[in-house]
Design a protein around this motif. Sequence first.
Motif, PDB file in Angstrom:
ATOM      1  N   TYR A 129       0.831  -1.200   0.000  1.00 32.07           N
ATOM      2  CA  TYR A 129       0.000   0.000   0.000  1.00 32.07           C
ATOM      3  C   TYR A 129       0.864   1.247   0.000  1.00 32.07           C
ATOM      4  O   TYR A 129       2.027   1.213   0.419  1.00 32.07           O
ATOM      5  N   VAL A 130       0.254   2.340  -0.476  1.00 32.63           N
ATOM      6  CA  VAL A 130       0.937   3.615  -0.541  1.00 32.63           C
ATOM      7  C   VAL A 130       0.024   4.658   0.107  1.00 32.63           C
ATOM      8  O   VAL A 130      -1.192   4.654  -0.145  1.00 32.63           O
ATOM      9  N   VAL A 131       0.579   5.507   0.950  1.00 30.03           N
ATOM     10  CA  VAL A 131      -0.175   6.635   1.504  1.00 30.03           C
ATOM     11  C   VAL A 131       0.508   7.931   1.069  1.00 30.03           C
ATOM     12  O   VAL A 131       1.725   8.079   1.220  1.00 30.03           O
ATOM     13  N   LEU A 132      -0.309   8.850   0.499  1.00 33.01           N
ATOM     14  CA  LEU A 132       0.185  10.154   0.101  1.00 33.01           C
ATOM     15  C   LEU A 132      -0.099  11.133   1.218  1.00 33.01           C
ATOM     16  O   LEU A 132      -1.221  11.168   1.739  1.00 33.01           O
ATOM     17  N   HIS A 133       0.891  11.931   1.579  1.00 38.40           N
ATOM     18  CA  HIS A 133       0.743  12.960   2.614  1.00 38.40           C
ATOM     19  C   HIS A 133       0.923  14.329   1.958  1.00 38.40           C
ATOM     20  O   HIS A 133       1.879  14.532   1.216  1.00 38.40           O
ATOM     21  N   SER A 134       0.015  15.256   2.284  1.00 30.70           N
ATOM     22  CA  SER A 134       0.026  16.563   1.629  1.00 30.70           C
ATOM     23  C   SER A 134       0.222  17.691   2.629  1.00 30.70           C
ATOM     24  O   SER A 134      -0.001  17.522   3.830  1.00 30.70           O
ATOM     25  N   TYR A 138      -3.928  16.677   4.412  1.00 32.27           N
ATOM     26  CA  TYR A 138      -4.711  15.643   3.722  1.00 32.27           C
ATOM     27  C   TYR A 138      -3.869  14.392   3.525  1.00 32.27           C
ATOM     28  O   TYR A 138      -2.658  14.466   3.298  1.00 32.27           O
ATOM     29  N   THR A 139      -4.543  13.232   3.572  1.00 35.72           N
ATOM     30  CA  THR A 139      -3.889  11.968   3.223  1.00 35.72           C
ATOM     31  C   THR A 139      -4.833  11.164   2.347  1.00 35.72           C
ATOM     32  O   THR A 139      -6.063  11.345   2.403  1.00 35.72           O
ATOM     33  N   THR A 140      -4.290  10.289   1.514  1.00 30.82           N
ATOM     34  CA  THR A 140      -5.125   9.328   0.799  1.00 30.82           C
ATOM     35  C   THR A 140      -4.287   8.075   0.555  1.00 30.82           C
ATOM     36  O   THR A 140      -3.064   8.146   0.437  1.00 30.82           O
ATOM     37  N   PHE A 180     -10.983  11.365  -8.330  1.00 32.46           N
ATOM     38  CA  PHE A 180      -9.899  12.344  -8.218  1.00 32.46           C
ATOM     39  C   PHE A 180      -9.477  12.625  -6.773  1.00 32.46           C
ATOM     40  O   PHE A 180      -8.446  13.253  -6.550  1.00 32.46           O
ATOM     41  N   TRP A 181     -10.265  12.178  -5.799  1.00 31.97           N
ATOM     42  CA  TRP A 181      -9.800  12.431  -4.414  1.00 31.97           C
ATOM     43  C   TRP A 181      -8.530  11.630  -4.105  1.00 31.97           C
ATOM     44  O   TRP A 181      -7.806  11.957  -3.165  1.00 31.97           O
ATOM     45  N   LYS A 182      -8.271  10.574  -4.911  1.00 30.71           N
ATOM     46  CA  LYS A 182      -7.033   9.794  -4.725  1.00 30.71           C
ATOM     47  C   LYS A 182      -5.802  10.554  -5.234  1.00 30.71           C
ATOM     48  O   LYS A 182      -4.673  10.154  -4.955  1.00 30.71           O
ATOM     49  N   SER A 183      -6.040  11.601  -6.020  1.00 35.60           N
ATOM     50  CA  SER A 183      -4.934  12.349  -6.640  1.00 35.60           C
ATOM     51  C   SER A 183      -4.537  13.513  -5.730  1.00 35.60           C
ATOM     52  O   SER A 183      -5.000  14.649  -5.883  1.00 35.60           O
ATOM     53  N   ALA A 184      -3.672  13.209  -4.769  1.00 37.61           N
ATOM     54  CA  ALA A 184      -3.315  14.172  -3.725  1.00 37.61           C
ATOM     55  C   ALA A 184      -2.647  15.421  -4.298  1.00 37.61           C
ATOM     56  O   ALA A 184      -1.718  15.329  -5.098  1.00 37.61           O
ATOM     57  N   LYS A 185      -3.147  16.588  -3.885  1.00 35.91           N
ATOM     58  CA  LYS A 185      -2.542  17.879  -4.234  1.00 35.91           C
ATOM     59  C   LYS A 185      -1.443  18.222  -3.216  1.00 35.91           C
ATOM     60  O   LYS A 185      -1.403  17.668  -2.127  1.00 35.91           O
ATOM     61  N   TRP A 186      -0.580  19.183  -3.564  1.00 35.55           N
ATOM     62  CA  TRP A 186       0.478  19.664  -2.642  1.00 35.55           C
ATOM     63  C   TRP A 186       1.239  18.503  -1.994  1.00 35.55           C
ATOM     64  O   TRP A 186       1.403  18.428  -0.772  1.00 35.55           O
ATOM     65  N   LEU A 187       1.693  17.620  -2.850  1.00 36.28           N
ATOM     66  CA  LEU A 187       2.341  16.408  -2.380  1.00 36.28           C
ATOM     67  C   LEU A 187       3.586  16.721  -1.559  1.00 36.28           C
ATOM     68  O   LEU A 187       4.425  17.529  -1.953  1.00 36.28           O
ATOM     69  N   GLN A 188       3.681  16.079  -0.420  1.00 33.47           N
ATOM     70  CA  GLN A 188       4.797  16.269   0.487  1.00 33.47           C
ATOM     71  C   GLN A 188       5.602  14.986   0.655  1.00 33.47           C
ATOM     72  O   GLN A 188       6.822  14.998   0.564  1.00 33.47           O
TER      73      GLN A 188
END
Length: 221
Positions: A129-134, A138-140, A180-188
């Motif tokens: 699994y992958v978690v994006l943090h912004s 926000y996370t997804t 599109f909620w899976k497409s995290a903005k302001w990726l950190q």
Amino acid sequence: MTEQNDPPPDSKLTRSKERWAREGRFLTGKTARADEQRLPPGQHLTKDWPILDLGLTPQISRERWRLDVYGAVEHPIFWDFTEFTAQQQTNFVSDIHCVTTWSRYDNQWEGLSTRDLLNACRPRDEARYVVLHSHDGYTTNLALEDFAAEDALLAHSWSGVPLHWEHGGPVRLVVPHLYFWKSAKWLQSIEFLAEDAPGYWEVRGYHNRGDPWKEERYSGG
Ligand SMILES: Nc1nc2c(c(=O)[nH]1)N[C@H]1C(S)=C(S)[C@@H](COP(=O)(O)O)O[C@H]1N2
Ligand SMILES: [Mo]
């Protein structure tokens, strides 16, 4: 990087979206296949590009931006913007499908494909699994196979110009085959995990995967 640990805000739209998940709003009960039907069930086309987020617009300059890739990987990454754009650059054209029912065709993205990122960081065998943090808190979460989709990328440009703040610049994820909620903005940062870890909307009534052609809008019934 001060935005990192601010709690996500509880806006009116955020509360409405939680209610829609409880009510099953917008569900048509139909399914379709991506190769047969371009517009997923229950969606309508829009020509403009709506802005959807938690009501915060982090303004991280390209100079301050860093990408942190960590967790179950052989080669953790910590790139600045120059190092990021020194990687193989890819252009994709893809459609956007937002769970609030708008879709937008033919978006032209440029950036680093997730496959090239995976080649660089090399997920360990246990990574699933992958978690994006912004930067807005926000996370997804995504299954590794979904993150690794052929047309998924970390985009820094749209239609040949730098991605605007409102749409997640300097860098956002784009995963066209999911809502599109899976497409995290302001990726950190990008975290690789053995176990799944549902993100902001996934713990607020939204589907864990979010396939638009199966209308996977909400979790539960
Ligand atoms: N960091 C962050 N990424 C996010 C969001 C958010 O609130 N914060 N919202 C998601 C949702 S619900 C949608 S529909 C899209 C909207 O992207 P856009 O504003 O560029 O259209 O971003 C997704 N990525
Ligand atoms: Mo959304």
